[in-house]
Design a protein around this motif. Structure first.
Motif, short mmCIF file in Angstrom:
data_model
loop_
_atom_site.label_atom_id
_atom_site.label_comp_id
_atom_site.label_asym_id
_atom_site.label_seq_id
_atom_site.Cartn_x
_atom_site.Cartn_y
_atom_site.Cartn_z
N GLY A 167 0.79 -1.23 0.00
CA GLY A 167 0.00 0.00 0.00
C GLY A 167 0.82 1.27 0.00
N GLY A 168 1.96 1.26 -0.70
CA GLY A 168 2.80 2.44 -0.77
C GLY A 168 3.95 2.41 0.22
N ALA A 169 3.84 1.58 1.26
CA ALA A 169 4.92 1.45 2.25
C ALA A 169 5.85 0.31 1.81
N PRO A 170 7.05 0.27 2.37
CA PRO A 170 7.96 -0.84 2.03
C PRO A 170 7.33 -2.20 2.34
N ALA A 171 7.57 -3.18 1.47
CA ALA A 171 7.06 -4.54 1.70
C ALA A 171 7.71 -5.11 2.96
N PRO A 172 6.92 -5.62 3.92
CA PRO A 172 7.47 -5.97 5.24
C PRO A 172 7.95 -7.41 5.39
N TRP A 173 7.99 -8.17 4.31
CA TRP A 173 8.35 -9.58 4.45
C TRP A 173 9.86 -9.77 4.56
N LYS A 174 10.23 -10.98 5.01
CA LYS A 174 11.65 -11.30 5.24
C LYS A 174 12.34 -11.69 3.93
N VAL A 175 13.58 -11.28 3.76
CA VAL A 175 14.40 -11.73 2.64
C VAL A 175 15.68 -12.34 3.21
N GLU A 176 15.95 -13.58 2.84
CA GLU A 176 17.19 -14.24 3.24
C GLU A 176 17.41 -15.46 2.35
N GLY A 177 18.63 -15.84 2.19
CA GLY A 177 18.95 -17.07 1.47
C GLY A 177 18.44 -17.13 0.04
N GLY A 178 18.22 -15.98 -0.58
CA GLY A 178 17.77 -15.97 -1.97
C GLY A 178 16.26 -16.09 -2.13
N TYR A 179 15.53 -16.04 -1.04
CA TYR A 179 14.07 -16.08 -1.13
C TYR A 179 13.46 -15.02 -0.22
N MET A 180 12.17 -14.72 -0.48
CA MET A 180 11.38 -13.91 0.45
C MET A 180 10.44 -14.85 1.20
N GLU A 181 10.05 -14.45 2.39
CA GLU A 181 9.16 -15.29 3.19
C GLU A 181 8.08 -14.42 3.83
N VAL A 182 6.85 -14.93 3.75
CA VAL A 182 5.73 -14.23 4.37
C VAL A 182 5.98 -14.12 5.87
N ILE A 183 5.86 -12.91 6.39
CA ILE A 183 5.80 -12.74 7.85
C ILE A 183 4.34 -12.56 8.19
N GLY A 184 3.77 -13.57 8.82
CA GLY A 184 2.34 -13.60 9.08
C GLY A 184 1.83 -12.36 9.77
N LYS A 185 0.65 -11.94 9.33
CA LYS A 185 -0.06 -10.78 9.91
C LYS A 185 0.55 -9.44 9.51
N THR A 186 1.53 -9.44 8.61
CA THR A 186 2.04 -8.15 8.14
C THR A 186 1.26 -7.67 6.92
#
Ligand code: MG
Length: 265
Positions: free
Chosen positions: A82-101
């Protein structure tokens, strides 16, 4: 609680949760899908046949030269919430959903396109049916291609991985075991709109792990849960690509898109 109370309680629970059961997940109290004989999330709709995928679509492969790379494993600079930075995790060459973000979307919008992405769900798995590692790919931010761990995990047919959620079950269930990377290749034709009204629906072809699950299926409208999908006024002809936060730590990598502008004319 006496036996009469037990019967009354069972009747109440039956009314509140009419059909969700572990052996036959789904519903019988939902409306019929437009143009089909099945209800939305119909518990009686036949389960898609299970097909163990081969290795025809390789993982981790490089994108075609003219592709727009949306995620190369390093950062979420092409994504937003929604215009803000995407809050999910990035590590090891992948992104991961951080629940409830919350869900994330591409900053760019696309009309018709070819999309590639890869996903993996946790091993060992957690939960069952729609609660087992749920996410989704939102085309134009509106139409959901389901992401779910469907390996030995029965759920209602139109919620199985490879489905157009709530509309079309996958032709087959091509899920791999949890923990393994899955590939999704999605060819999406944007709806044709005239004066704000849809005159030709969106179409989608979906290939999961090299196995066709949808072949140019008409999309009936924006995704709905327990309700009939239908296009709304002022349907857009372009939109972002979204990924769903359903509360589960699903991973994504190697995401690229090739706009297919010739289908938008
Ligand atoms: Mg989902």
């Amino acid at each position: 609680m006496n036996s009469r109370s037990l019967i009354l309680a069972a009747a109440f629970l039956g009314a509140a949760f009419p059909t969700m059961s572990a052996d036959k997940p789904g519903y019988t109290d939902t409306p019929v899908i437009t143009g089909q004989k099945w209800k939305v999330h119909d518990a009686d709709r036949p389960q898609p046949r299970v097909v163990a995928p081969g290795s025809t679509f390789s993982h981790g492969a490089t994108a075609p030269a003219d592709a727009v790379v949306l995620f190369d494993g390093k950062d979420l600079s092409k994504w937003t919430k929604g215009g803000a930075p995407a809050p999910w995790k990035v590590e090891g060459g992948y992104m991961e959903v951080i629940g409830k973000t919350g869900d994330i979307q591409t900053k760019d919008k696309f009309g018709s396109f070819q999309l590639h992405l890869e996903y993996a769900t946790p091993n060992p798995p957690v939960g069952d049916s729609q609660g087992r590692c749920n996410s989704g790919v939102f085309l134009h931010g509106l139409y959901e291609i389901q992401v779910l761990d469907c390996y030995n995990n029965p759920t209602y047919a139109d919620g199985t991985v490879g489905c157009i959620y709530g509309q079309w079950p996958p032709l087959v269930n091509g899920a791999k075991p949890p923990g393994q990377w899955h590939s999704y290749d999605i060819i999406f034709e944007a709806p044709k709109v005239d004066g704000g009204k849809v005159v030709e629906p969106a179409y989608v072809t979906v290939i999961l792990n090299g196995v066709v699950t949808q072949h140019r299926k008409p999309i009936l409208g924006p995704v709905r849960h327990r309700d009939v999908a239908a296009y709304e006024p002022n349907t857009p002809t372009s939109g972002p690509i979204g990924l769903q936060d359903h509360g589960d730590p699903v991973r994504f990598r190697n995401i690229w898109v090739r706009p297919l502008g010739e289908y938008d004319k």
